[in-house]
Design a protein around this motif. Structure first.
Motif, short mmCIF file in Angstrom:
data_model
loop_
_atom_site.label_atom_id
_atom_site.label_comp_id
_atom_site.label_asym_id
_atom_site.label_seq_id
_atom_site.Cartn_x
_atom_site.Cartn_y
_atom_site.Cartn_z
N UNK A 135 3.26 7.85 -10.64
CA UNK A 135 2.61 6.71 -9.98
C UNK A 135 1.18 6.57 -10.50
N UNK A 136 0.86 5.35 -10.89
CA UNK A 136 -0.50 5.11 -11.38
C UNK A 136 -1.40 4.94 -10.15
N UNK A 137 -2.51 5.66 -10.16
CA UNK A 137 -3.47 5.56 -9.05
C UNK A 137 -4.40 4.38 -9.34
N UNK A 138 -4.07 3.26 -8.73
CA UNK A 138 -4.82 2.04 -9.03
C UNK A 138 -6.24 2.05 -8.47
N UNK A 139 -6.59 3.13 -7.75
CA UNK A 139 -7.99 3.26 -7.32
C UNK A 139 -8.85 3.68 -8.51
N UNK A 140 -8.20 4.24 -9.54
CA UNK A 140 -8.97 4.76 -10.67
C UNK A 140 -8.68 4.09 -12.00
N UNK B 197 -2.64 1.40 -2.00
CA UNK B 197 -2.05 0.12 -1.57
C UNK B 197 -3.06 -0.70 -0.76
N UNK B 198 -4.01 0.00 -0.11
CA UNK B 198 -5.02 -0.69 0.69
C UNK B 198 -6.29 -0.96 -0.12
N UNK B 199 -6.22 -0.78 -1.43
CA UNK B 199 -7.38 -0.96 -2.32
C UNK B 199 -8.59 -0.17 -1.84
N UNK B 200 -8.36 0.91 -1.15
CA UNK B 200 -9.47 1.72 -0.66
C UNK B 200 -10.20 1.06 0.50
N UNK B 201 -9.66 -0.05 1.04
CA UNK B 201 -10.35 -0.75 2.14
C UNK B 201 -9.64 -0.45 3.47
N UNK B 202 -10.43 -0.33 4.53
CA UNK B 202 -9.87 0.06 5.82
C UNK B 202 -10.00 1.57 5.93
N UNK B 203 -9.20 2.18 6.80
CA UNK B 203 -9.34 3.62 6.95
C UNK B 203 -8.00 4.29 7.23
N UNK B 204 -7.93 5.53 6.76
CA UNK B 204 -6.71 6.32 6.94
C UNK B 204 -7.12 7.65 7.56
N UNK B 205 -6.43 8.03 8.61
CA UNK B 205 -6.63 9.38 9.13
C UNK B 205 -5.39 10.18 8.73
N UNK B 206 -5.63 11.26 8.00
CA UNK B 206 -4.52 12.07 7.48
C UNK B 206 -4.49 13.37 8.25
N UNK B 207 -3.45 13.54 9.05
CA UNK B 207 -3.37 14.68 9.97
C UNK B 207 -2.43 15.75 9.41
N UNK C 298 -9.52 14.29 -2.81
CA UNK C 298 -10.66 14.29 -3.75
C UNK C 298 -10.21 13.80 -5.12
N UNK C 299 -9.03 14.30 -5.55
CA UNK C 299 -8.53 13.95 -6.89
C UNK C 299 -8.24 12.44 -6.99
N UNK C 300 -7.87 11.85 -5.86
CA UNK C 300 -7.49 10.43 -5.89
C UNK C 300 -8.69 9.51 -5.98
N UNK C 301 -9.87 10.02 -5.59
CA UNK C 301 -11.06 9.17 -5.60
C UNK C 301 -11.14 8.25 -4.38
N UNK C 302 -10.18 8.35 -3.45
CA UNK C 302 -10.22 7.48 -2.26
C UNK C 302 -11.36 7.92 -1.35
N UNK C 303 -12.12 6.96 -0.85
CA UNK C 303 -13.18 7.36 0.08
C UNK C 303 -12.99 6.74 1.46
N UNK C 304 -11.75 6.38 1.77
CA UNK C 304 -11.47 5.85 3.12
C UNK C 304 -10.47 6.73 3.86
#
Ligand SMILES: C[S@@+](CC[C@H](N)C(=O)[O-])C[C@H]1O[C@@H](n2cnc3c(N)ncnc32)[C@H](O)[C@@H]1O
Length: 476
Positions: free
Chosen positions: A152-157, A241-251, A266-272
């Motif tokens: 899967x291509x990480x479209x955040x990067x 899929x959320x273009x890094x917009x909004x927020x995700x809580x990962x439990x 960290x590897x994904x570069x996502x900051x949400x």
């Protein structure tokens, strides 16, 4: 001479890395509480020489019954060696059946000193079983049909086209016709140490696994929970899929796995994404902090029966003892199924949630259709319906209740792993696109709770800060 020294040094370290992985694999198998599959343990960030470690672990496991017999009959695994039993076993494999160079290290010296005794013991076992070589002592081979390598291509990067261009220079690359940003390469393509993978531009994630986040389809800007998140492949897919917009809580409940989750994030570069080391069942959907959660991805612990071949379970001692056969009615599966029903009911009970996706990598009806069927009355009473993810996909749920045609299954016959996906959707007023929910009461709590949220913010952030492991970016 220098190259022999370097080879011996590399082998020395590979044996120790392999022994550490082997210890975790065997303990997990013995207690049925594996920290991860053989592959995931080898490909964890702490293992440096992944290729050599993987080969050594797999080969040692393959020869394990013979090695134990030979070492046992020679009295080598005495109490003095007990503490480093796995290292002795790996070293014995390497010296007897592998590359055989071992000049330094206490385990190496031990095996070298007894090499003749061990070889004689091996010959005696072969003679007793009336076979001419060691290969014939090994159990019957398990053939695993090679599957395409999906990524899967990480479209955040990066973009899919640039990855296709880069990989296309040396590999045959196709775009998947169903899952966006998914590429298909020939079976056996090894990209584990490719810079695109190590720098997080690409995730080595199977197609079936990627179908889950796509089925949930969270919109950019939404608040989303990934309920059982580690190692985090689906979490970071949601973020993309959320273009890094909004927020995700990962439990994630397990402390060690929560660290792996943080590494993936960290590897994904996502900051949400906020990672939480805690029990999803303890998250109170009525807490104002969660008042605006619109989607939940629930991929809970399961038997993993759909990926047992990929996980190399056939190399585990429990497999050769027949303990993994026909587990569909085993108490373990029923226990998992009970937890899955509880977790799914909990996810559906969040007042603002519009979409819940439930997935497993199990082939057992008890963990799939039976779980969905059991929660359907609750889901219906809360205004949810089963939706049909990937309607063009041919393999649907087992026909064990009305509506199971909405469910999705994948199977090795599709050249994929055995996965299961169910999507629950609650109709809500949404920009005129969807019909307003007939039960407006479902909408009321959300507005009320939103108002209450500000009042309770101080309380909830206190509660959350106890759980949050990584940086609190003020997303909730
Ligand atoms: C199948 S794995 C999730 C895989 C993940 N979705 C991915 O794609 O990378 C299930 C995870 O749920 C975690 N888990 C089990 N019970 C949990 C609970 N009550 N709350 C939170 N996490 C839980 C397990 O430790 C495990 O890491």
């Amino acid at each position: 001479m220098a190259s022999r020294d370097a080879a011996e040094r590399a082998a020395f370290f590979a044996r120790r890395e392999a022994a550490a992985v082997l210890r975790r694999v065997l303990r997990g198998d013995a207690t049925r509480r594996a920290a991860g599959s053989i592959k995931s343990l080898v490909y964890s960030p702490t293992v440096r020489n992944k290729r050599a470690t993987f080969a050594l672990v797999c080969q040692t496991l393959k020869y394990l019954p013979i090695l134990k017999e030979v070492l046992g009959s020679s009295g080598i695994l005495n109490s003095k060696c007990k503490k480093q039993e796995e290292l002795v076993v790996v070293t014995a494999y390497d010296i007897l059946f592998g590359q055989g160079i071992a000049v330094s290290g206490s385990a190496e010296q031990l095996i070298m000193t007894h090499k003749d005794t061990l070889s004689n013991a091996l010959d005696r076992i072969c003679a007793k079983r009336k076979v001419s070589n060691v290969e014939d002592l090994l159990g019957k081979k398990t053939e695993v049909k090679p599957k395409p390598r999906f990524l899967r291509v990480n479209t955040l990067k990066t973009t899919t086209d640039s990855v296709v261009e880069e990989l296309g220079k040396i590999h045959m690359v196709d775009k998947d016709d169903m899952v966006p940003d998914m590429l298909v390469l020939p079976p056996g393509t090894d990209l584990h140490s490719h810079p695109l993978v190590t720098n997080g531009k690409v995730f080595l994630q199977g197609k079936a696994s990627c179908m889950v986040a796509v089925a949930l389809s969270p919109k950019p800007g939404w608040k989303v929970i990934d309920a059982c998140a580690a190692p985090g492949n689906k979490t970071v897919h949601l973020a993309a899929l959320m273009n890094g917009e909004g927020s995700i809580i990962a439990c994630e409940l397990n402390k060690e796995r929560a660290k792996t989750l943080q590494h993936t994030v960290r590897r994904s570069g996502a900051n949400n994404i906020q990672t939480v080391n805690g029990d999803f069942l303890d998250i109170d959907g009525n807490d104002p902090s969660y008042a605006e959660v619109r989607a939940i991805l629930l991929d809970p612990s399961c038997s993993g029966s759909g990926i047992s071949a990929e996980r190399l379970d056939y190399l585990l001692p429990s497999y050769s003892r027949g303990e993994q056969d026909d587990a569909s009615t085993s108490s373990r599966v029923l226990k998992l199924s009970a937890f899955q029903k509880k977790a799914l009911s909990h996810a559906l009970s969040f007042p603002s949630v519009e979409r819940v996706v439930y997935s497993t990598c199990s082939i057992h009806q008890a963990e799939n259709e039976d779980v969905v069927n059991a929660v359907l009355p609750l889901a219906t009473s809360l205004g949810f319906e089963l939706a049909t993810p990937f309607p063009q996909w041919h393999r649907r749920g087992l026909p064990v209740f009305e509506g199971s045609e909405h469910l999705l299954r994948t199977d090795p016959e599709d050249n994929l792993e055995g996965f299961f996906i169910a999507l629950f959707v609650r109709k809500v007023a949404c920009g005129g696109v969807e019909e307003p929910s007939e039960d407006v009461a479902l909408e009321v709590p959300r507005k009320l709770v939103r108002r209450r949220r500000n009042r309770f913010r101080a309380f909830s952030s206190l509660r959350l800060s106890r759980m949050i492991l990584c940086s609190n970016r003020g997303l909730w």
